[in-house]
Design a protein around this motif. Structure first.
Motif, PDB file in Angstrom:
ATOM      1  N   UNK A 171      69.300  12.467 -15.088  1.00 50.51           N
ATOM      2  CA  UNK A 171      68.649  11.353 -14.395  1.00 50.51           C
ATOM      3  C   UNK A 171      67.749  10.589 -15.359  1.00 50.51           C
ATOM      4  N   UNK A 172      67.026  11.333 -16.209  1.00 54.75           N
ATOM      5  CA  UNK A 172      66.174  10.675 -17.206  1.00 54.75           C
ATOM      6  C   UNK A 172      67.007   9.827 -18.160  1.00 54.75           C
ATOM      7  N   UNK A 173      68.187  10.337 -18.539  1.00 55.37           N
ATOM      8  CA  UNK A 173      69.071   9.584 -19.428  1.00 55.37           C
ATOM      9  C   UNK A 173      69.572   8.318 -18.738  1.00 55.37           C
ATOM     10  N   UNK A 174      69.892   8.424 -17.464  1.00 54.98           N
ATOM     11  CA  UNK A 174      70.352   7.256 -16.730  1.00 54.98           C
ATOM     12  C   UNK A 174      69.238   6.212 -16.601  1.00 54.98           C
ATOM     13  N   UNK A 175      68.027   6.644 -16.367  1.00 55.42           N
ATOM     14  CA  UNK A 175      66.891   5.718 -16.282  1.00 55.42           C
ATOM     15  C   UNK A 175      66.668   5.048 -17.633  1.00 55.42           C
ATOM     16  N   UNK A 176      66.827   5.815 -18.717  1.00 55.97           N
ATOM     17  CA  UNK A 176      66.686   5.240 -20.058  1.00 55.97           C
ATOM     18  C   UNK A 176      67.736   4.157 -20.284  1.00 55.97           C
ATOM     19  N   UNK A 177      68.986   4.449 -19.907  1.00 59.31           N
ATOM     20  CA  UNK A 177      70.050   3.456 -20.056  1.00 59.31           C
ATOM     21  C   UNK A 177      69.801   2.239 -19.181  1.00 59.31           C
ATOM     22  N   UNK A 178      69.281   2.455 -18.000  1.00 59.84           N
ATOM     23  CA  UNK A 178      68.969   1.341 -17.107  1.00 59.84           C
ATOM     24  C   UNK A 178      67.891   0.443 -17.702  1.00 59.84           C
ATOM     25  N   UNK A 179      66.880   1.053 -18.315  1.00 53.03           N
ATOM     26  CA  UNK A 179      65.832   0.255 -18.972  1.00 53.03           C
ATOM     27  C   UNK A 179      66.394  -0.568 -20.123  1.00 53.03           C
ATOM     28  N   UNK A 180      67.245   0.065 -20.923  1.00 52.93           N
ATOM     29  CA  UNK A 180      67.858  -0.646 -22.045  1.00 52.93           C
ATOM     30  C   UNK A 180      68.678  -1.820 -21.535  1.00 52.93           C
ATOM     31  N   UNK A 181      69.496  -1.572 -20.498  1.00 52.55           N
ATOM     32  CA  UNK A 181      70.328  -2.637 -19.954  1.00 52.55           C
ATOM     33  C   UNK A 181      69.495  -3.765 -19.369  1.00 52.55           C
ATOM     34  N   UNK A 203      76.570  -6.275 -22.991  1.00 50.93           N
ATOM     35  CA  UNK A 203      76.102  -5.952 -21.647  1.00 50.93           C
ATOM     36  C   UNK A 203      77.148  -5.150 -20.881  1.00 50.93           C
ATOM     37  N   UNK A 204      78.406  -5.538 -20.996  1.00 48.04           N
ATOM     38  CA  UNK A 204      79.473  -4.817 -20.308  1.00 48.04           C
ATOM     39  C   UNK A 204      79.593  -3.377 -20.812  1.00 48.04           C
ATOM     40  N   UNK A 205      79.493  -3.194 -22.119  1.00 50.63           N
ATOM     41  CA  UNK A 205      79.571  -1.846 -22.688  1.00 50.63           C
ATOM     42  C   UNK A 205      78.406  -0.976 -22.226  1.00 50.63           C
ATOM     43  N   UNK A 206      77.218  -1.566 -22.200  1.00 55.67           N
ATOM     44  CA  UNK A 206      76.045  -0.809 -21.767  1.00 55.67           C
ATOM     45  C   UNK A 206      76.130  -0.437 -20.285  1.00 55.67           C
ATOM     46  N   UNK A 207      76.625  -1.342 -19.467  1.00 52.95           N
ATOM     47  CA  UNK A 207      76.766  -1.027 -18.055  1.00 52.95           C
ATOM     48  C   UNK A 207      77.843   0.029 -17.825  1.00 52.95           C
ATOM     49  N   UNK A 208      78.856   0.034 -18.655  1.00 52.39           N
ATOM     50  CA  UNK A 208      79.881   1.084 -18.569  1.00 52.39           C
ATOM     51  C   UNK A 208      79.265   2.455 -18.853  1.00 52.39           C
ATOM     52  N   UNK A 209      78.406   2.539 -19.852  1.00 50.85           N
ATOM     53  CA  UNK A 209      77.713   3.790 -20.153  1.00 50.85           C
ATOM     54  C   UNK A 209      76.826   4.212 -18.980  1.00 50.85           C
ATOM     55  N   UNK A 214      79.002   5.609 -16.177  1.00 50.36           N
ATOM     56  CA  UNK A 214      79.499   6.946 -16.522  1.00 50.36           C
ATOM     57  C   UNK A 214      78.409   7.986 -16.309  1.00 50.36           C
ATOM     58  N   UNK A 215      77.198   7.647 -16.679  1.00 50.33           N
ATOM     59  CA  UNK A 215      76.067   8.546 -16.463  1.00 50.33           C
ATOM     60  C   UNK A 215      75.850   8.781 -14.967  1.00 50.33           C
ATOM     61  N   UNK A 216      75.959   7.738 -14.170  1.00 54.19           N
ATOM     62  CA  UNK A 216      75.796   7.871 -12.719  1.00 54.19           C
ATOM     63  C   UNK A 216      76.896   8.747 -12.123  1.00 54.19           C
ATOM     64  N   UNK A 217      78.115   8.604 -12.606  1.00 56.31           N
ATOM     65  CA  UNK A 217      79.220   9.431 -12.125  1.00 56.31           C
ATOM     66  C   UNK A 217      78.985  10.906 -12.423  1.00 56.31           C
ATOM     67  N   UNK A 218      78.478  11.209 -13.608  1.00 62.40           N
ATOM     68  CA  UNK A 218      78.183  12.593 -13.974  1.00 62.40           C
ATOM     69  C   UNK A 218      77.143  13.185 -13.036  1.00 62.40           C
TER      70      UNK A 218
END
Length: 86
Positions: free
Chosen positions: A30-40, A65-71, A74-78
């Motif tokens: 969840x922390x990783x997903x929040x980090x990715x969300x902040x970056x995006x 932006x598309x690549x970052x949202x894909x990541x 994927x994090x949300x799916x995990x």
């Protein structure tokens, strides 16, 4: 107590007597997903600011932006797969 990572004996006894069990959840995904969300979010704000200043959007920015949202997805799916196993 050590498995539940509770150092206080009274807190451990209180928790087990009230609930009957202790659940420890690893929030690292969840922390990783929040980090990715902040970056995006930051990237999207930068693209929006630049496009407002220059009145143009670069294809490389959109691809980034598309690549970052894909990541992010994927994090949300995990995370969702792990939650369904609980």
């Amino acid at each position: 107590m050590s498995v539940a990572k509770i150092g206080n004996r009274e807190a451990y006894l209180r928790k087990t007597s009230l609930d009957g069990y202790i659940v420890r959840i690893d929030f690292s995904d969840v922390r990783e997903m929040v980090r990715l969300l902040r970056i995006n979010s930051n990237n999207l704000n930068q693209v929006a600011k630049r496009s407002n200043e220059t009145r143009s959007i670069y294809a490389a920015d959109i691809k980034d932006l598309q690549d970052n949202y894909e990541k992010l997805w994927k994090s949300a799916e995990i995370i969702l797969k792990k939650l369904t196993k609980l």
